[in-house]
Write a protein that holds these residues in place. Sequence first.
Motif, short mmCIF file in Angstrom:
data_model
loop_
_atom_site.label_atom_id
_atom_site.label_comp_id
_atom_site.label_asym_id
_atom_site.label_seq_id
_atom_site.Cartn_x
_atom_site.Cartn_y
_atom_site.Cartn_z
N CYS A 38 0.83 -1.22 0.00
CA CYS A 38 0.00 0.00 0.00
C CYS A 38 0.86 1.26 0.00
O CYS A 38 0.54 2.23 -0.70
CB CYS A 38 -0.95 0.00 1.20
SG CYS A 38 -2.34 -1.12 0.97
N LEU A 39 1.92 1.27 0.77
CA LEU A 39 2.79 2.46 0.81
C LEU A 39 3.37 2.75 -0.57
O LEU A 39 3.38 3.88 -1.03
CB LEU A 39 3.91 2.28 1.84
CG LEU A 39 4.81 3.50 2.02
CD1 LEU A 39 4.06 4.64 2.69
CD2 LEU A 39 6.04 3.13 2.84
N ASP A 101 -8.13 -2.95 -2.15
CA ASP A 101 -9.14 -2.07 -1.57
C ASP A 101 -8.77 -0.61 -1.76
O ASP A 101 -9.61 0.22 -2.11
CB ASP A 101 -9.33 -2.38 -0.08
CG ASP A 101 -10.01 -3.72 0.16
OD1 ASP A 101 -10.67 -4.24 -0.76
OD2 ASP A 101 -9.87 -4.25 1.28
N LEU A 102 -7.51 -0.27 -1.54
CA LEU A 102 -7.04 1.11 -1.72
C LEU A 102 -7.27 1.56 -3.17
O LEU A 102 -7.79 2.66 -3.41
CB LEU A 102 -5.56 1.22 -1.34
CG LEU A 102 -4.89 2.58 -1.53
CD1 LEU A 102 -5.49 3.62 -0.59
CD2 LEU A 102 -3.39 2.45 -1.30
N GLN A 103 -6.91 0.72 -4.12
CA GLN A 103 -7.06 1.06 -5.53
C GLN A 103 -8.51 1.25 -5.93
O GLN A 103 -8.81 1.99 -6.86
CB GLN A 103 -6.42 -0.04 -6.40
CG GLN A 103 -4.92 -0.10 -6.29
CD GLN A 103 -4.33 -1.36 -6.90
OE1 GLN A 103 -4.98 -2.42 -6.97
NE2 GLN A 103 -3.08 -1.26 -7.35
N ALA A 111 -6.17 -0.05 10.48
CA ALA A 111 -6.18 0.00 11.96
C ALA A 111 -5.93 -1.37 12.58
O ALA A 111 -5.37 -1.45 13.67
CB ALA A 111 -7.51 0.57 12.45
N TRP A 112 -6.33 -2.43 11.89
CA TRP A 112 -6.17 -3.78 12.44
C TRP A 112 -4.87 -4.44 12.03
O TRP A 112 -4.55 -5.52 12.52
CB TRP A 112 -7.36 -4.66 12.02
CG TRP A 112 -8.63 -4.10 12.55
CD1 TRP A 112 -9.09 -4.18 13.84
CD2 TRP A 112 -9.59 -3.32 11.85
NE1 TRP A 112 -10.28 -3.51 13.96
CE2 TRP A 112 -10.61 -2.96 12.75
CE3 TRP A 112 -9.69 -2.87 10.53
CZ2 TRP A 112 -11.71 -2.21 12.39
CZ3 TRP A 112 -10.78 -2.12 10.18
CH2 TRP A 112 -11.77 -1.80 11.10
N MET A 138 -1.62 5.41 5.26
CA MET A 138 -2.92 4.87 4.87
C MET A 138 -4.08 5.44 5.68
O MET A 138 -5.24 5.28 5.31
CB MET A 138 -2.92 3.34 5.01
CG MET A 138 -2.02 2.63 4.00
SD MET A 138 -2.42 3.03 2.28
CE MET A 138 -1.07 4.14 1.87
N LYS A 139 -3.77 6.15 6.76
CA LYS A 139 -4.81 6.71 7.62
C LYS A 139 -5.85 7.53 6.86
O LYS A 139 -7.05 7.36 7.09
CB LYS A 139 -4.16 7.53 8.75
CG LYS A 139 -5.10 8.00 9.80
CD LYS A 139 -5.45 6.88 10.75
CE LYS A 139 -6.25 7.44 11.90
NZ LYS A 139 -7.21 6.49 12.39
N PRO A 140 -5.45 8.42 5.93
CA PRO A 140 -6.45 9.22 5.22
C PRO A 140 -7.42 8.39 4.36
O PRO A 140 -8.47 8.89 3.96
CB PRO A 140 -5.62 10.14 4.33
CG PRO A 140 -4.26 10.13 4.90
CD PRO A 140 -4.10 8.80 5.56
#
Length: 146
Positions: A38-39, A101-103, A111-112, A138-140
């Motif tokens: 993700c990063l 999911d991010l894409q 969070a988990w 990824m918080k935002p």
Amino acid sequence: MLPKLPSKASTNLGAPQSITRELWEKFVFLASFSGITCLTRQPIGFTQQEQSAKELFEQALKEAVAVADAEAVKLDDGFVGKTMAFAMGMGASAQSSMLTDLQNGRPLENAWLSGKIVELARRHKICTPAHKAFYAAMKPFETGTD
């Protein structure tokens, strides 16, 4: 938080330590794998080819193993090396479900995963810069963008 299985002394179930260890091994891998993909917003092939990403992934694994140890879960000797070898041998297009999911603008399990590593690390006064970076980046996007 990962569930604490009852000890043999407190139950007749006698859940073996290996179940807890196996859960933690999967958690350590998934949090680190999700974090790096993700990063970088890239499948694992990027990490396989880019030394700085490979080093960050390995650092994340080591941080999560330290947290497991602080939680009284001893992972197998050589776990980080075996996990690195596994990840470096994956197909280059493999990516975490969290990257998918991010894409696609869906909510993230941030969070988990890295968030939980960071939370537990704080409790045990363990430094986890890789997971802090994964979590913050990824918080935002945690609630999705749709």
